[in-house]
Design an enzyme around this catalytic site. Structure first.
Site, short mmCIF file in Angstrom:
data_model
loop_
_atom_site.label_atom_id
_atom_site.label_comp_id
_atom_site.label_asym_id
_atom_site.label_seq_id
_atom_site.Cartn_x
_atom_site.Cartn_y
_atom_site.Cartn_z
N ASP A 29 4.20 -0.51 -7.09
CA ASP A 29 2.87 -0.69 -7.69
C ASP A 29 1.86 0.21 -7.00
OD1 ASP A 29 0.96 -2.11 -9.43
OD2 ASP A 29 0.18 -2.95 -7.57
N HIS A 52 -1.04 0.34 -9.53
CA HIS A 52 -1.74 -0.45 -8.51
C HIS A 52 -2.58 -1.55 -9.17
CE1 HIS A 52 -3.56 -0.25 -4.19
NE2 HIS A 52 -3.38 -1.49 -4.61
N GLU A 60 -3.27 8.13 -4.95
CA GLU A 60 -3.62 7.37 -6.15
C GLU A 60 -4.90 7.91 -6.78
OE1 GLU A 60 -3.66 3.21 -5.16
OE2 GLU A 60 -1.48 3.11 -5.01
N ARG A 105 0.85 -1.19 0.00
CA ARG A 105 0.00 0.00 0.00
C ARG A 105 0.89 1.24 0.00
NH1 ARG A 105 -3.32 -3.01 -1.28
NH2 ARG A 105 -5.44 -3.35 -0.49
#
Length: 206
Positions: A162, A186, A167, A138
Site C-alpha cells: 500500500d 497508500h 509517492e 511506510r
C-alpha cells in the site's frame, strides 16, 4: 482513528494473495475456466503470520489473524514479551530467526533510521518460498529493488504494497510489470468511516 482500517486492509491483502483473487478473476473473464486448478488458493487456517510492529495497527491486525485461527508471531523489540503473550500471540526476539517460520509477513512498524531497508534481500531469502509479504506501513521499509528480484526469481510467490519509497510512484516502476504484485495508492487508512473518526477526533481535540 484509522488503525482498524489499516488492519483490515492488511488482512484483505493476505486473503487477496492467498486466495488467488486476481488470477481467478482473470480466468473467469478471459474464458479460461478450465485452468482454475493451476491457481489453487491457500487457507489462512493454521498458517503462521509474523506481525512486525505491535502498536495500534499491529495489535489490531494480530487480533484479526487470531480470529482467522492463525498462529501469530510478533516481532517488536519495544514491547514487553508479556504484553504480546497476553494478547494471545508468541513474541519473537530475533527477526531473522522468525522469518523462516512465517507463511505471511505483515509490516506495521514506523519508518525510522532503524527500520529503513529492514526487509532487504538477505531477509527475503530467509523467508519460505511460499511466504507472502504485505506492507501497509511506510515506503522504504521494504527494499523495492530487492522485492522486485525476489518476485522475479521465485524467492517469493507474491506480495502486496500500500506504500512506496516514492509517492506517488513513477508509473515506470518495474514492480508494476509483475503479475504477482498487488498494490494500492497508500489508502489503507482512508476509508469513509476512518475519515469520519478523524474529523470527530479533531473536533473533540479542539
Amino acid at each position: 482513528a484509522n488503525s482498524p482500517s489499516v488492519a483490515e486492509q492488511a488482512v484483505f491483502f493476505m486473503m487477496q494473495l492467498s486466495k488467488k483473487a486476481n488470477e481467478l478473476h482473470g480466468l473467469v473473464r478471459t474464458g479460461k475456466w478450465a485452468q482454475r486448478f493451476a491457481h489453487l488458493p491457500v487457507d489462512l487456517l493454521e498458517k503462521t503470520v509474523l506481525v512486525v510492529g505491535f502498536g495500534r495497527i499491529g495489535t489490531r491486525t494480530a487480533k484479526r489473524c487470531l480470529a482467522m485461527e492463525m498462529n501469530v508471531l510478533v516481532y517488536d523489540p519495544y514491547v514487553k514479551p508479556e504484553v504480546i503473550k497476553a494478547a494471545g500471540c508468541e513474541p519473537v526476539s530475533n527477526l531473522d530467526d522468525a522469518l523462516p517460520r512465517a507463511d505471511f509477513i505483515t509490516i506495521h512498524c514506523p519508518k525510522t533510521p532503524e527500520t529503513v531497508g529492514m526487509i532487504n534481500a538477505a531477509r527475503m531469502k530467509k523467508m519460505k518460498r511460499t511466504a507472502y509479504l504485505v506492507s501497509t506501513a511506510r515506503g522504504g521499509i521494504v527494499d523495492e529493488k530487492a522485492l522486485h528480484a525476489a518476485l522475479t526469481d521465485g524467492t517469493l510467490p507474491a506480495a502486496a504494497l500500500d506504500v512506496f519509497d516514492r509517492e506517488p510512484p513513477d508509473t515506470s516502476n518495474p514492480l508494476f510489470k509483475l503479475p504477482n504484485l498487488v498494490c494500492a495508492p497508500h489508502i489503507a487508512g482512508v476509508t469513509r468511516e476512518a475519515m469520519e473518526r478523524m474529523a470527530e477526533q479533531a473536533a473533540l481535540n479542539v
